[in-house]
Design a protein around this motif. Structure first.
Motif, short mmCIF file in Angstrom:
data_model
loop_
_atom_site.label_atom_id
_atom_site.label_comp_id
_atom_site.label_asym_id
_atom_site.label_seq_id
_atom_site.Cartn_x
_atom_site.Cartn_y
_atom_site.Cartn_z
N GLN A 108 0.76 -1.11 -0.07
CA GLN A 108 -0.01 0.13 0.03
C GLN A 108 0.90 1.22 0.04
N GLY A 109 2.28 1.15 0.09
CA GLY A 109 3.06 2.23 0.03
C GLY A 109 3.74 2.58 0.94
N ALA A 110 3.87 1.93 2.14
CA ALA A 110 4.62 1.97 3.31
C ALA A 110 5.85 1.74 2.93
N ASP A 111 6.93 2.70 3.45
CA ASP A 111 8.23 2.28 3.09
C ASP A 111 9.07 2.40 4.64
N ILE A 112 8.30 2.55 5.66
CA ILE A 112 8.72 2.15 7.02
C ILE A 112 7.59 1.43 7.84
N ILE A 113 8.02 0.48 8.50
CA ILE A 113 6.90 -0.29 9.16
C ILE A 113 7.29 -0.47 10.68
N PHE A 114 6.48 -0.50 11.67
CA PHE A 114 6.56 -0.64 12.99
C PHE A 114 5.82 -1.76 13.64
#
Length: 375
Positions: free
Chosen positions: A258-264
């Motif tokens: 969906q476009g996230a380039d950093i995840i937590f």
């Protein structure tokens, strides 16, 4: 957004030196503390049932309390979760090294085992028992009320009226998660970041909410419109357990698609699957509970980690029990007392500009002063 600048550090909590070991073996149900190497848990052994899963060890160095026995029950994530169970166990092994206490552990394989595992350790003569995780709250309270001569400490649970022999060890993880959200928004190139949890429980969503508010703070400061996927303040993405790395990888991959380039990820071992998805998808990650640069194999994609001083709190609770000063007073780790914080930026330190670092330092002081809301 993502920028390059000179090397500087924001805030460090503790030097958490944890071994980057492999994936949990579902057939292994036994773990013993390795008192000669306190930075990592010993390799789990195997047994046929949870009732056979405790192991006793004696510290080779300390000698203050050789007749005192400190014990621990993990949640279903296991002691090699690269996260809060593992760091809590380090607190026990540190206590063995420093004070000479004996230790025993039971690794839980499902939520249904908690009460039986605590009872097993009581039967083995434990003087103090630390339980690890919010999900053990009811079982721990019941055991404390039934066994008034045993001291109990529990990680990530606070009781309104704790028994005299029951201490909660809690951590204001929303505070460093806020900083992590701000950092993620500042470093995102796509303008989209993501988070997901294991279960929709307070000790998970507190991270996610802090992260969300940190992203909002960045947008307010800069006029940008960085989007957060996976948590809107009340609903979000969850794997529904803490063990299944495949589920974590699937949820993480969905956020990245969906476009996230950093995840937590806030999901224990399942969160490692999220980091794998980030690595496979060319994204970055932020880890929780420990410095993931040290404790996981994904250090090369981690901007930082939201860390808790679990080991220090556990060691102190054991010490208080052994010396007879144990109380039911709640321990709360905060930015102010260094009980929580951001890990170093490690390989990404040079990619974070000084303006962002300075703003993170400023926000830290504002959070401590109560000027910024993080939950």
């Amino acid at each position: 957004m993502r920028k390059t600048a000179t090397i500087a550090a924001v805030s460090t909590l503790l030097a958490l030196s944890l071994a980057a070991c492999g994936e949990r073996d579902e057939d292994n149900e036994e773990t013993g503390a390795d008192n000669t190497e306190s930075s990592a848990p010993a390799e789990p052994g195997s047994s046929d049932s949870a009732s056979e899963s405790a192991s006793d060890t004696a510290a080779p160095t300390g000698d203050q309390y050789p007749d005192f026995k400190a014990c621990m029950v993990s949640d279903s994530g296991g002691f090699d979760d690269k996260s809060f169970n593992q760091t809590s166990l380090k607190g026990q092994t540190d206590a063995a090294d420093q004070f000479g206490v004996q230790t025993a552990q039971v690794e839980s394989n499902s939520d249904t085992e908690y009460g039986d595992n605590i009872d097993q350790l009581i039967g083995e003569g434990c003087n103090e028992i630390t339980t690890v995780g919010f999900l053990l709250g009811d079982a721990t309270e019941a055991a404390a009320k039934k066994n008034k001569d045993v001291d109990f400490a529990i990680v990530d649970f606070a009781y309104e009226k704790p028994a005299p022999n029951l201490k909660g060890l809690v951590f204001a993880t929303d505070q460093p998660s806020f900083l992590a959200g701000y950092l993620a928004a500042a470093q995102s190139e796509s303008g989209i970041v993501g988070t997901f949890g294991g279960l929709n429980i307070p000790t998970v969503t507190v991270f996610m909410e802090g992260f969300r508010l940190g992203v909002e703070q960045y947008n307010e400061d800069t006029g940008e419109e960085v989007q957060l996927l996976g948590w809107d303040g009340s609903e979000g993405a969850f794997t529904e357990d803490f063990e299944d790395k495949g589920k974590g990888q699937s949820v993480g991959a969905d956020l990245i698609q969906q476009g996230a380039d950093i995840i937590f990820p806030v999901a224990g071992p399942a969160g490692l699957g999220g980091l794998q998805a980030a690595k496979d998808g060319g994204a970055l990650g932020i880890w929780v509970d420990t410095d993931g640069y040290e404790s996981t194999e994904y250090g090369d994609i981690l901007l930082t980690s939201v860390v808790k001083g679990l080991d220090v709190a556990v060691t102190e609770a054991i010490k208080e029990s052994a010396e007879g000063t144990f109380s039911n007073e709640l321990y709360s780790g905060t930015l102010e007392n260094d009980g929580v914080g951001l890990a170093p930026f490690h390989d990404f330190d040079g990619e974070i500009d000084q303006e962002t670092k300075d703003r993170l330092d400023e926000l830290t002081q504002q959070i401590i002063a109560g000027e910024v809301t993080t939950s």
